[in-house]
Design a protein around this motif. Sequence first.
Motif, PDB file in Angstrom:
ATOM      1  N   THR A   2      -0.390  30.699   4.499  1.00 55.34           N
ATOM      2  CA  THR A   2      -0.124  30.736   5.641  1.00 55.34           C
ATOM      3  C   THR A   2      -1.574  30.133   5.789  1.00 55.34           C
ATOM      4  N   ALA A   3      -1.457  28.294   5.879  1.00 57.26           N
ATOM      5  CA  ALA A   3      -2.324  27.676   5.625  1.00 57.26           C
ATOM      6  C   ALA A   3      -1.456  25.981   6.049  1.00 57.26           C
ATOM      7  N   MET A   4      -1.874  25.057   6.098  1.00 59.41           N
ATOM      8  CA  MET A   4      -1.752  23.717   6.414  1.00 59.41           C
ATOM      9  C   MET A   4      -1.382  23.512   4.562  1.00 59.41           C
ATOM     10  N   TYR A   5      -0.781  22.460   4.906  1.00 57.33           N
ATOM     11  CA  TYR A   5      -0.202  22.061   2.903  1.00 57.33           C
ATOM     12  C   TYR A   5      -0.223  20.038   3.348  1.00 57.33           C
ATOM     13  N   PHE A   6      -0.804  20.183   2.251  1.00 54.65           N
ATOM     14  CA  PHE A   6      -1.183  18.544   2.337  1.00 54.65           C
ATOM     15  C   PHE A   6      -0.294  17.955   0.867  1.00 54.65           C
ATOM     16  N   CYS A   7       0.475  17.095   1.181  1.00 53.25           N
ATOM     17  CA  CYS A   7       1.093  16.521  -0.051  1.00 53.25           C
ATOM     18  C   CYS A   7      -0.582  14.857  -0.151  1.00 53.25           C
ATOM     19  N   ALA A   8       0.239  14.498  -1.666  1.00 58.03           N
ATOM     20  CA  ALA A   8      -1.257  13.516  -1.636  1.00 58.03           C
ATOM     21  C   ALA A   8      -0.479  12.783  -2.837  1.00 58.03           C
ATOM     22  N   PHE A   9      -0.744  11.464  -2.740  1.00 58.85           N
ATOM     23  CA  PHE A   9      -0.246  10.343  -3.923  1.00 58.85           C
ATOM     24  C   PHE A   9      -1.567  10.110  -4.834  1.00 58.85           C
ATOM     25  N   ALA A  11       1.236  -0.598  -0.040  1.00 58.78           N
ATOM     26  CA  ALA A  11      -0.090   0.013  -0.244  1.00 58.78           C
ATOM     27  C   ALA A  11       0.799   1.396  -0.404  1.00 58.78           C
ATOM     28  N   GLN A  12       0.331   2.653  -0.719  1.00 55.58           N
ATOM     29  CA  GLN A  12       0.519   3.534  -0.698  1.00 55.58           C
ATOM     30  C   GLN A  12       1.101   4.519   0.343  1.00 55.58           C
ATOM     31  N   THR A  13       2.217   4.498   1.070  1.00 58.17           N
ATOM     32  CA  THR A  13       2.511   5.961   2.597  1.00 58.17           C
ATOM     33  C   THR A  13       2.230   7.452   1.655  1.00 58.17           C
ATOM     34  N   VAL A  14       1.690   8.138   2.203  1.00 61.13           N
ATOM     35  CA  VAL A  14       2.949   9.163   2.206  1.00 61.13           C
ATOM     36  C   VAL A  14       3.146  10.391   3.224  1.00 61.13           C
ATOM     37  N   THR A  15       4.534  10.469   3.940  1.00 55.49           N
ATOM     38  CA  THR A  15       5.153  10.935   5.070  1.00 55.49           C
ATOM     39  C   THR A  15       5.611  12.738   4.678  1.00 55.49           C
ATOM     40  N   GLN A  16       5.103  13.377   5.500  1.00 59.04           N
ATOM     41  CA  GLN A  16       5.510  14.008   5.493  1.00 59.04           C
ATOM     42  C   GLN A  16       6.090  14.969   7.396  1.00 59.04           C
ATOM     43  N   SER A  17       6.977  14.699   7.361  1.00 55.08           N
ATOM     44  CA  SER A  17       8.089  15.193   8.485  1.00 55.08           C
ATOM     45  C   SER A  17       7.718  16.056   9.442  1.00 55.08           C
ATOM     46  N   GLN A  18       7.561  17.709   8.832  1.00 60.52           N
ATOM     47  CA  GLN A  18       7.860  18.680   9.426  1.00 60.52           C
ATOM     48  C   GLN A  18       6.362  19.083   9.728  1.00 60.52           C
ATOM     49  N   PRO A  19       5.777  18.883  10.991  1.00 61.29           N
ATOM     50  CA  PRO A  19       4.337  19.311  11.843  1.00 61.29           C
ATOM     51  C   PRO A  19       4.602  21.086  11.370  1.00 61.29           C
ATOM     52  N   LEU A  66      -6.848   9.918  -3.797  1.00 64.68           N
ATOM     53  CA  LEU A  66      -5.885   9.770  -3.053  1.00 64.68           C
ATOM     54  C   LEU A  66      -5.875   9.674  -1.920  1.00 64.68           C
ATOM     55  N   ILE A  67      -4.096  10.036  -1.378  1.00 61.01           N
ATOM     56  CA  ILE A  67      -3.597   9.619  -0.029  1.00 61.01           C
ATOM     57  C   ILE A  67      -2.789  10.292   0.199  1.00 61.01           C
ATOM     58  N   PHE A  68      -3.406  11.349   1.421  1.00 64.52           N
ATOM     59  CA  PHE A  68      -2.920  12.379   1.714  1.00 64.52           C
ATOM     60  C   PHE A  68      -1.891  12.176   3.038  1.00 64.52           C
ATOM     61  N   SER A 102       8.707  19.225   2.852  1.00 63.40           N
ATOM     62  CA  SER A 102       9.559  18.238   2.408  1.00 63.40           C
ATOM     63  C   SER A 102       8.197  16.476   2.374  1.00 63.40           C
ATOM     64  N   CYS A 103       7.527  15.539   1.351  1.00 62.42           N
ATOM     65  CA  CYS A 103       7.319  14.655   1.432  1.00 62.42           C
ATOM     66  C   CYS A 103       7.890  13.897   0.707  1.00 62.42           C
ATOM     67  N   THR A 104       7.820  12.248   1.731  1.00 62.65           N
ATOM     68  CA  THR A 104       8.168  11.155   1.031  1.00 62.65           C
ATOM     69  C   THR A 104       7.084  10.257   0.902  1.00 62.65           C
ATOM     70  N   TYR A 105       7.244   9.313   0.237  1.00 60.23           N
ATOM     71  CA  TYR A 105       6.128   8.331   0.094  1.00 60.23           C
ATOM     72  C   TYR A 105       6.781   6.936  -0.726  1.00 60.23           C
ATOM     73  N   ASP A 106       6.173   6.363  -0.745  1.00 59.06           N
ATOM     74  CA  ASP A 106       6.484   5.322  -0.856  1.00 59.06           C
ATOM     75  C   ASP A 106       5.350   4.394  -1.729  1.00 59.06           C
ATOM     76  N   THR A 107       5.784   3.441  -2.456  1.00 64.39           N
ATOM     77  CA  THR A 107       4.856   2.647  -3.819  1.00 64.39           C
ATOM     78  C   THR A 107       5.613   2.296  -4.759  1.00 64.39           C
ATOM     79  N   SER A 108       4.976   1.165  -5.392  1.00 62.50           N
ATOM     80  CA  SER A 108       6.069   0.067  -6.119  1.00 62.50           C
ATOM     81  C   SER A 108       5.832   0.276  -7.559  1.00 62.50           C
TER      82      SER A 108
END
Lengths: 114, 115
Positions: free
Chosen positions: B87-94, B1-9, B103-105, B22-28
């Motif tokens: 100024t906002a929340m920023y979401f990375c999505a796959f 399964a795909q995952t999306v990681t944002q390490s900076q709260p 979409l996986i956020f 920053s945004c990293t993700y995991d997928t095959s």
Amino acid sequence: SAVISQKPSRDICQRGTSLTIQCQVDSQVTMMFWYRQQPGQSLTLIATANQGSEATYESGFVIDKFPISRPNLTFSTLTVSNMSPEDSSIYLCSVSGGSNQPQHFGDGTRLSIL
Amino acid sequence: AQTVTQSQPEMSVQEAETVTLSCTYDTSENNYYLFWYKQPPSRQMILVIRQEAYKQQNATENRFSVNFQKAAKSFSLKISDSQLGDTAMYFCAFMKPYDTDKLIFGTGTRLQVFP
């Protein structure tokens, strides 16, 4: 991009009651999605709603709790049934113009359950 | 399964400066799409930028650009000349194409722009 109207924008409800959220789009779209965003959290997909077929629910979400209707290509509803305080969230609908197209979101419904 | 990681709260930046989220993700998968969405306090989710994985060129939209590193599975967002309205929340999505377009956020990064 499509203009998406979501109603109500917010509501405060008593536990045990149900609320129906409406999502209206100004153009025909194939796919509509419903998300939940719990306080301070990211978005979690509840279900995908395609016109003319049953909604597809994600793991952890069931039709009895979150029944969805999709009567035509411009409209969908999400009902939150038998609400408890844990259902207090923002509920967002989104639409996709087609495969591989980005999703565009409504303004969301902020729901609080007392 | 795909995952999306944002390490900076949370991140902060002064007006007119540059910030990178920053945004990293995991997928095959080899073919997929990546997005950055912005959610201001008004709570509306606004598409900022998109990147197709098959394109080597990094996407740019005015002051917003991405650094897409496919091998490293990294997808960072650079905001230049930051403005108070950023100024906002920023979401990375796959998104994996042809898979119901779900979409996986990631968990989001709260950005505060200071005057």
